[in-house]
Design a protein around this motif. Structure first.
Motif, PDB file in Angstrom:
ATOM      1  N   ASN A  55       0.819  -1.217   0.000  1.00  0.00           N
ATOM      2  CA  ASN A  55       0.000   0.000   0.000  1.00  0.00           C
ATOM      3  C   ASN A  55       0.854   1.268   0.000  1.00  0.00           C
ATOM      4  O   ASN A  55       0.571   2.241   0.726  1.00  0.00           O
ATOM      5  N   GLY A  56       1.941   1.240  -0.787  1.00  0.00           N
ATOM      6  CA  GLY A  56       2.768   2.428  -0.910  1.00  0.00           C
ATOM      7  C   GLY A  56       3.745   2.652   0.213  1.00  0.00           C
ATOM      8  O   GLY A  56       4.441   3.670   0.237  1.00  0.00           O
ATOM      9  N   ALA A  57       3.808   1.745   1.175  1.00  0.00           N
ATOM     10  CA  ALA A  57       4.737   1.883   2.308  1.00  0.00           C
ATOM     11  C   ALA A  57       5.732   0.734   2.295  1.00  0.00           C
ATOM     12  O   ALA A  57       5.423  -0.379   1.857  1.00  0.00           O
ATOM     13  N   ALA A  58       6.935   1.006   2.769  1.00  0.00           N
ATOM     14  CA  ALA A  58       7.991  -0.011   2.812  1.00  0.00           C
ATOM     15  C   ALA A  58       8.420  -0.248   4.250  1.00  0.00           C
ATOM     16  O   ALA A  58       8.456   0.677   5.064  1.00  0.00           O
ATOM     17  N   ARG A  59       8.751  -1.501   4.552  1.00  0.00           N
ATOM     18  CA  ARG A  59       9.259  -1.833   5.877  1.00  0.00           C
ATOM     19  C   ARG A  59      10.176  -3.042   5.768  1.00  0.00           C
ATOM     20  O   ARG A  59      10.058  -3.858   4.846  1.00  0.00           O
ATOM     21  N   SER A  60      11.101  -3.153   6.723  1.00  0.00           N
ATOM     22  CA  SER A  60      11.972  -4.315   6.763  1.00  0.00           C
ATOM     23  C   SER A  60      11.181  -5.538   7.169  1.00  0.00           C
ATOM     24  O   SER A  60      10.326  -5.474   8.061  1.00  0.00           O
ATOM     25  N   SER A  61      11.457  -6.655   6.519  1.00  0.00           N
ATOM     26  CA  SER A  61      10.746  -7.896   6.811  1.00  0.00           C
ATOM     27  C   SER A  61      11.757  -8.979   7.187  1.00  0.00           C
ATOM     28  O   SER A  61      12.928  -8.689   7.456  1.00  0.00           O
ATOM     29  N   ASP A  62      11.286 -10.220   7.214  1.00  0.00           N
ATOM     30  CA  ASP A  62      12.169 -11.324   7.577  1.00  0.00           C
ATOM     31  C   ASP A  62      13.249 -11.523   6.520  1.00  0.00           C
ATOM     32  O   ASP A  62      13.150 -11.054   5.389  1.00  0.00           O
ATOM     33  N   SER A  63      14.289 -12.236   6.907  1.00  0.00           N
ATOM     34  CA  SER A  63      15.365 -12.572   5.977  1.00  0.00           C
ATOM     35  C   SER A  63      15.078 -13.910   5.305  1.00  0.00           C
ATOM     36  O   SER A  63      14.295 -14.723   5.802  1.00  0.00           O
ATOM     37  N   VAL A  64      15.709 -14.123   4.187  1.00  0.00           N
ATOM     38  CA  VAL A  64      15.608 -15.388   3.466  1.00  0.00           C
ATOM     39  C   VAL A  64      17.017 -15.950   3.301  1.00  0.00           C
ATOM     40  O   VAL A  64      18.003 -15.202   3.318  1.00  0.00           O
ATOM     41  N   PRO A  65      17.143 -17.274   3.170  1.00  0.00           N
ATOM     42  CA  PRO A  65      18.489 -17.854   2.962  1.00  0.00           C
ATOM     43  C   PRO A  65      19.117 -17.295   1.694  1.00  0.00           C
ATOM     44  O   PRO A  65      18.496 -17.240   0.640  1.00  0.00           O
ATOM     45  N   ALA A  66      20.375 -16.870   1.800  1.00  0.00           N
ATOM     46  CA  ALA A  66      21.073 -16.296   0.651  1.00  0.00           C
ATOM     47  C   ALA A  66      22.565 -16.440   0.858  1.00  0.00           C
ATOM     48  O   ALA A  66      23.039 -16.608   1.980  1.00  0.00           O
TER      49      ALA A  66
END
Length: 353
Positions: free
Chosen positions: A224-235
């Motif tokens: 909805n037009g907003a950004a936030r940090s989320s969980d990490s993924v294996p990389a």
């Protein structure tokens, strides 16, 4: 970097000056996707009446597509196939080269090591490395240039034949001023570079909470037009070894590194199932550790140490194989390090009879 990144257009005049002073072949190693620099190369060749041979299938494909789509304008009379280029006078020939994946370092390094499939250094050759040195390849580029120069080649590199494709501080500020982003995510480069990008963005009015510095696997979620940090993924790195993909981990790599550095020592001993006495051995086999014929005293003493460790353990009724192997490994490791200052991988093998 402070300031502004220079325009690619300044390289054209410098290339003309370099071509004018060349007495033999001009060999240019280049990023296959740097279309503007390739055009400057062909312009210089046309101006100085040099024929051009292209080395590298990937580069040939890029040039063909760019010419067809109108991004490159190449006078057809200056192009030579490889066979005809071999008969061309050296003072009238220029070679444009790139690696199999479009990189400029591979052909230059191969030329320096005499393993290039088509090229060998000749007297009065001029090598142009038309690319930037990066933190990841700086040492390899420097070594290749040193090897070429030590063989008599003239090598031109750096700001005379290339400008960075990355924006400097003022370029980034201009981009931010024109686009006025709500969120900024610096990518690529070292962390200090991304940190500098963050500081520039904040100086241009971007809210500190709207600048994300990410590591591998970090996720930024937009909703909805907003950004936030989320969980990490294996990389990270995925290692391919033979037919196995991703099945080689840090422990396996550590073992291989130890084997390559200090070698391995295998201790084979046979114990009586009922008597719990040494029936055969210990036999010590080494690979990549010491030269056996010159280290007989060292290995004889190692045999005595293994025998003493086993005899003492069996006398104390220690019969667990894991304990016996651990005792052998620890004792030999200390002994070998005291005598050689090396730590070979020690593999005890205990059999019962």
């Amino acid at each position: 970097m402070p300031g502004k990144t220079p325009s690619d257009s300044i390289i054209g005049d410098k290339l003309n000056h370099i071509f004018y002073s060349a007495e033999g072949r001009v060999i240019v190693t280049i990023h296959a996707t740097n279309i503007y620099r390739i055009q400057q190369f062909f312009d210089a060749c046309d101006r100085h009446n040099r024929k051009v041979a292209i080395d590298g299938k990937y580069l040939e494909r890029v040039i063909s597509i760019a010419t067809r789509e109108g991004f490159l304008k190449i006078p057809q009379h200056i192009l030579l196939n490889w066979e005809k280029s071999l008969k061309c006078p050296v003072q009238e020939l220029a070679i444009l080269s790139s690696g199999s994946d479009g990189d400029p370092l591979t052909p230059m390094s191969n030329l320096a090591d005499h393993i290039h499939k088509k090229l060998r250094l000749k007297e009065n050759d001029l090598i142009i490395y038309a690319a930037s040195q990066t933190p990841s390849n700086e040492k390899a580029v420097t070594n290749a240039i040193d090897r070429l120069m030590s063989q008599g080649a003239r090598v031109v590199f750096g700001k005379d034949v290339h400008v960075s494709g990355h924006g400097s501080e003022e370029d980034i500020k201009l981009m931010l001023q024109l686009t006025r982003p709500k969120y900024v995510i610096p990518i690529d480069g070292e962390f200090k570079m991304m940190k500098a990008h963050q500081e520039i963005a904040e100086s241009m009015g971007v809210q500190p909470s709207h600048v994300f510095l990410l590591d591998k696997g970090d996720v930024v979620e937009f909703s909805n037009g907003a950004a936030r940090s989320s969980d990490s993924v294996p990389a990270g790195h995925l290692l391919v070894d033979g037919l196995g993909v991703g099945d080689v981990g840090n422990i396996v790599l550590r073992d291989r590194r130890l084997l390559s550095q200090d070698g391995t020592v295998i201790v084979v001993v046979t114990l009586g199932r009922r008597t719990k006495r040494i029936l055969a051995g210990p036999e010590i086999i080494t690979r990549g550790f010491v030269y056996v014929r010159e280290s007989e005293d060292l290995l004889d003493q190692a045999n005595h140490i293994v025998s003493n460790v086993l005899s003492k353990s069996l006398t104390q009724h220690v019969s667990e194989w894991s304990s016996l192997k651990s005792g052998i490994r620890d004792s030999l490791s200390r002994y070998f390090f005291d005598k050689t200052k090396r730590r070979p991988m020690i593999l005890p093998i205990i059999m019962e009879f």
